[in-house]
Design a protein around this motif. Structure first.
Motif, PDB file in Angstrom:
ATOM      1  N   CYS A   1       0.815  -1.214   0.000  1.00  0.00           N
ATOM      2  CA  CYS A   1       0.000   0.000   0.000  1.00  0.00           C
ATOM      3  C   CYS A   1       0.852   1.268   0.000  1.00  0.00           C
ATOM      4  CB  CYS A   1      -0.957  -0.001   1.186  1.00  0.00           C
ATOM      5  SG  CYS A   1      -2.276  -1.230   1.022  1.00  0.00           S
ATOM      6  N   PHE A   2       1.921   1.297   0.782  1.00  0.00           N
ATOM      7  CA  PHE A   2       2.761   2.498   0.827  1.00  0.00           C
ATOM      8  C   PHE A   2       3.539   2.669  -0.466  1.00  0.00           C
ATOM      9  CE2 PHE A   2       6.818   4.612   1.528  1.00  0.00           C
ATOM     10  CZ  PHE A   2       6.383   5.836   2.012  1.00  0.00           C
ATOM     11  N   TRP A   3       4.299   1.673  -0.856  1.00  0.00           N
ATOM     12  CA  TRP A   3       5.231   1.800  -1.973  1.00  0.00           C
ATOM     13  C   TRP A   3       4.550   1.954  -3.324  1.00  0.00           C
ATOM     14  CZ3 TRP A   3       9.777   3.159  -0.560  1.00  0.00           C
ATOM     15  CH2 TRP A   3      10.266   2.754   0.675  1.00  0.00           C
ATOM     16  N   HIS A   4       3.344   1.432  -3.463  1.00  0.00           N
ATOM     17  CA  HIS A   4       2.661   1.496  -4.754  1.00  0.00           C
ATOM     18  C   HIS A   4       1.505   2.483  -4.745  1.00  0.00           C
ATOM     19  CE1 HIS A   4       4.912  -1.865  -6.579  1.00  0.00           C
ATOM     20  NE2 HIS A   4       5.071  -2.188  -5.304  1.00  0.00           N
ATOM     21  N   GLY A   5       1.329   3.215  -3.660  1.00  0.00           N
ATOM     22  CA  GLY A   5       0.375   4.317  -3.617  1.00  0.00           C
ATOM     23  C   GLY A   5      -1.083   3.913  -3.582  1.00  0.00           C
ATOM     24  N   CYS A   6      -1.432   2.960  -2.735  1.00  0.00           N
ATOM     25  CA  CYS A   6      -2.833   2.570  -2.579  1.00  0.00           C
ATOM     26  C   CYS A   6      -3.660   3.799  -2.205  1.00  0.00           C
ATOM     27  CB  CYS A   6      -2.951   1.500  -1.493  1.00  0.00           C
ATOM     28  SG  CYS A   6      -4.646   1.106  -1.023  1.00  0.00           S
ATOM     29  N   ARG A   7      -4.704   4.059  -2.937  1.00  0.00           N
ATOM     30  CA  ARG A   7      -5.539   5.243  -2.687  1.00  0.00           C
ATOM     31  C   ARG A   7      -6.304   5.116  -1.366  1.00  0.00           C
ATOM     32  NH1 ARG A   7      -3.189   8.444  -6.225  1.00  0.00           N
ATOM     33  NH2 ARG A   7      -3.421   7.806  -8.370  1.00  0.00           N
ATOM     34  N   GLU A   8      -6.518   3.885  -0.929  1.00  0.00           N
ATOM     35  CA  GLU A   8      -7.301   3.636   0.284  1.00  0.00           C
ATOM     36  C   GLU A   8      -6.460   3.703   1.560  1.00  0.00           C
ATOM     37  OE1 GLU A   8     -10.076  -0.022   1.925  1.00  0.00           O
ATOM     38  OE2 GLU A   8      -9.630   0.132  -0.211  1.00  0.00           O
ATOM     39  N   HIS A   9      -5.211   3.199   1.502  1.00  0.00           N
ATOM     40  CA  HIS A   9      -4.419   3.052   2.720  1.00  0.00           C
ATOM     41  C   HIS A   9      -3.119   3.842   2.755  1.00  0.00           C
ATOM     42  CE1 HIS A   9      -6.796  -0.746   2.661  1.00  0.00           C
ATOM     43  NE2 HIS A   9      -7.075  -0.279   3.849  1.00  0.00           N
ATOM     44  N   ARG A  10      -2.779   4.507   1.703  1.00  0.00           N
ATOM     45  CA  ARG A  10      -1.469   5.162   1.684  1.00  0.00           C
ATOM     46  C   ARG A  10      -1.424   6.364   2.616  1.00  0.00           C
ATOM     47  NH1 ARG A  10      -1.336   8.628  -3.902  1.00  0.00           N
ATOM     48  NH2 ARG A  10      -2.991  10.032  -3.275  1.00  0.00           N
ATOM     49  N   THR A  11      -0.264   6.611   3.119  1.00  0.00           N
ATOM     50  CA  THR A  11       0.012   7.820   3.882  1.00  0.00           C
ATOM     51  C   THR A  11       1.396   8.288   3.461  1.00  0.00           C
ATOM     52  OG1 THR A  11       0.948   6.537   5.691  1.00  0.00           O
ATOM     53  CG2 THR A  11      -1.371   7.151   5.894  1.00  0.00           C
ATOM     54  N   LEU A  12       1.515   9.553   3.177  1.00  0.00           N
ATOM     55  CA  LEU A  12       2.807  10.102   2.796  1.00  0.00           C
ATOM     56  C   LEU A  12       3.496  10.672   4.029  1.00  0.00           C
ATOM     57  CD1 LEU A  12       2.023  12.001  -0.527  1.00  0.00           C
ATOM     58  CD2 LEU A  12       3.338   9.901  -0.248  1.00  0.00           C
ATOM     59  N   PRO A  13       4.796  10.453   4.147  1.00  0.00           N
ATOM     60  CA  PRO A  13       5.521  11.066   5.248  1.00  0.00           C
ATOM     61  C   PRO A  13       5.436  12.592   5.158  1.00  0.00           C
ATOM     62  CG  PRO A  13       6.854   9.396   4.164  1.00  0.00           C
ATOM     63  CD  PRO A  13       5.636   9.602   3.322  1.00  0.00           C
ATOM     64  N   ARG A  14       5.407  13.229   6.292  1.00  0.00           N
ATOM     65  CA  ARG A  14       5.335  14.691   6.305  1.00  0.00           C
ATOM     66  C   ARG A  14       6.656  15.323   5.903  1.00  0.00           C
ATOM     67  NH1 ARG A  14       1.659  16.041  11.610  1.00  0.00           N
ATOM     68  NH2 ARG A  14      -0.170  14.933  10.843  1.00  0.00           N
ATOM     69  N   SER A  15       7.750  14.706   6.313  1.00  0.00           N
ATOM     70  CA  SER A  15       9.036  15.263   5.926  1.00  0.00           C
ATOM     71  C   SER A  15       9.383  14.782   4.521  1.00  0.00           C
ATOM     72  CB  SER A  15      10.121  14.865   6.918  1.00  0.00           C
ATOM     73  OG  SER A  15      10.308  13.476   6.912  1.00  0.00           O
ATOM     74  N   ASN A  16       9.833  15.718   3.730  1.00  0.00           N
ATOM     75  CA  ASN A  16      10.234  15.440   2.350  1.00  0.00           C
ATOM     76  C   ASN A  16       9.084  14.858   1.521  1.00  0.00           C
ATOM     77  OD1 ASN A  16      12.120  15.633   0.373  1.00  0.00           O
ATOM     78  ND2 ASN A  16      13.395  13.949   1.093  1.00  0.00           N
ATOM     79  N   ALA A  17       7.906  15.395   1.716  1.00  0.00           N
ATOM     80  CA  ALA A  17       6.691  14.871   1.072  1.00  0.00           C
ATOM     81  C   ALA A  17       6.787  14.890  -0.451  1.00  0.00           C
ATOM     82  CB  ALA A  17       5.469  15.652   1.539  1.00  0.00           C
ATOM     83  N   SER A  18       7.390  15.922  -1.024  1.00  0.00           N
ATOM     84  CA  SER A  18       7.468  15.984  -2.487  1.00  0.00           C
ATOM     85  C   SER A  18       8.337  14.851  -3.031  1.00  0.00           C
ATOM     86  CB  SER A  18       7.988  17.342  -2.951  1.00  0.00           C
ATOM     87  OG  SER A  18       9.309  17.547  -2.493  1.00  0.00           O
ATOM     88  N   PHE A  19       9.427  14.527  -2.333  1.00  0.00           N
ATOM     89  CA  PHE A  19      10.264  13.398  -2.745  1.00  0.00           C
ATOM     90  C   PHE A  19       9.450  12.114  -2.760  1.00  0.00           C
ATOM     91  CE2 PHE A  19      12.508   9.634  -1.204  1.00  0.00           C
ATOM     92  CZ  PHE A  19      13.416   9.432  -2.236  1.00  0.00           C
ATOM     93  N   TRP A  20       8.709  11.846  -1.673  1.00  0.00           N
ATOM     94  CA  TRP A  20       7.945  10.607  -1.577  1.00  0.00           C
ATOM     95  C   TRP A  20       6.820  10.557  -2.599  1.00  0.00           C
ATOM     96  CZ3 TRP A  20       9.924   6.546   0.360  1.00  0.00           C
ATOM     97  CH2 TRP A  20      10.897   6.657   1.354  1.00  0.00           C
ATOM     98  N   ARG A  21       6.165  11.666  -2.822  1.00  0.00           N
ATOM     99  CA  ARG A  21       5.092  11.716  -3.826  1.00  0.00           C
ATOM    100  C   ARG A  21       5.661  11.344  -5.200  1.00  0.00           C
ATOM    101  NH1 ARG A  21       3.697  16.479  -2.862  1.00  0.00           N
ATOM    102  NH2 ARG A  21       2.294  15.971  -1.173  1.00  0.00           N
ATOM    103  N   GLN A  22       6.804  11.929  -5.535  1.00  0.00           N
ATOM    104  CA  GLN A  22       7.431  11.657  -6.827  1.00  0.00           C
ATOM    105  C   GLN A  22       7.905  10.204  -6.910  1.00  0.00           C
ATOM    106  OE1 GLN A  22      10.684  14.302  -7.631  1.00  0.00           O
ATOM    107  NE2 GLN A  22      10.942  13.576  -9.729  1.00  0.00           N
ATOM    108  N   LYS A  23       8.478   9.701  -5.837  1.00  0.00           N
ATOM    109  CA  LYS A  23       8.962   8.312  -5.830  1.00  0.00           C
ATOM    110  C   LYS A  23       7.813   7.320  -6.022  1.00  0.00           C
ATOM    111  CE  LYS A  23      11.836   5.046  -3.329  1.00  0.00           C
ATOM    112  NZ  LYS A  23      12.480   4.579  -4.539  1.00  0.00           N
ATOM    113  N   ILE A  24       6.735   7.526  -5.304  1.00  0.00           N
ATOM    114  CA  ILE A  24       5.595   6.613  -5.406  1.00  0.00           C
ATOM    115  C   ILE A  24       4.935   6.730  -6.780  1.00  0.00           C
ATOM    116  CG2 ILE A  24       3.297   6.131  -4.466  1.00  0.00           C
ATOM    117  CD1 ILE A  24       4.571   6.821  -1.678  1.00  0.00           C
ATOM    118  N   GLU A  25       4.858   7.939  -7.316  1.00  0.00           N
ATOM    119  CA  GLU A  25       4.299   8.105  -8.664  1.00  0.00           C
ATOM    120  C   GLU A  25       5.173   7.392  -9.694  1.00  0.00           C
ATOM    121  OE1 GLU A  25       1.628   8.673 -11.388  1.00  0.00           O
ATOM    122  OE2 GLU A  25       1.303   9.212  -9.286  1.00  0.00           O
TER     123      GLU A  25
END
Length: 132
Positions: A58-82
């Motif tokens: 759910c985290f690594w593949h961006g599950c719309r139901e269960h994902r949560t993005l870390p607050r720190s460095n959120a843009s990095f994580w958003r881009q990585k998961i996308e």
């Protein structure tokens, strides 16, 4: 990051155990060399039926139901998961172009609902209904 497994994750092992307990035999994490030099490594493969199964966290593949993005460095994580989601779509396209059936299962659908879906699709591939 090193502690995060790339294969043999808990959800993958749970799915494989359930499938094995139901008498199914398969290959785990084989490398499939496809046309155009593309390589794909599904989590579970039924080579005879040309069925590839991926288990998506759910985290690594961006599950719309269960994902949560870390607050720190959120843009990095958003881009990585996308990027992971785009790679997933590309791998499905390569496999389907090569004549494979692809199933992507979310970790929250395992083991029973996911295993049942695999069994149903395997049954359909093994026993196709005649076209009328």
């Amino acid at each position: 990051m090193r502690a995060n497994r790339g294969r043999d994750t808990g959800p993958e092992v749970a799915l494989r155990s359930t499938l094995h307990a139901r008498g199914l035999r398969f290959r785990k994490n084989p490398r499939l060399d496809l046309a155009g030099g593309h390589r794909v490594r599904p989590d579970v493969v039924f080579p005879t039926e040309r069925l590839a199964v991926f288990v998506d966290g759910c985290f690594w593949h961006g599950c719309r139901e269960h994902r949560t993005l870390p607050r720190s460095n959120a843009s990095f994580w958003r881009q990585k998961i996308e990027g992971t989601r785009e790679r997933d779509q590309q791998q499905v396209a390569w496999l389907e172009a090569a004549g494979w059936t692809v199933i992507r299962l979310w970790e929250h659908d395992l083991p029973e609902p996911g295993a049942q879906r695999v069994i149903e699709i395997l049954d359909a591939l093994r026993n196709p209904t005649p076209e009328t």
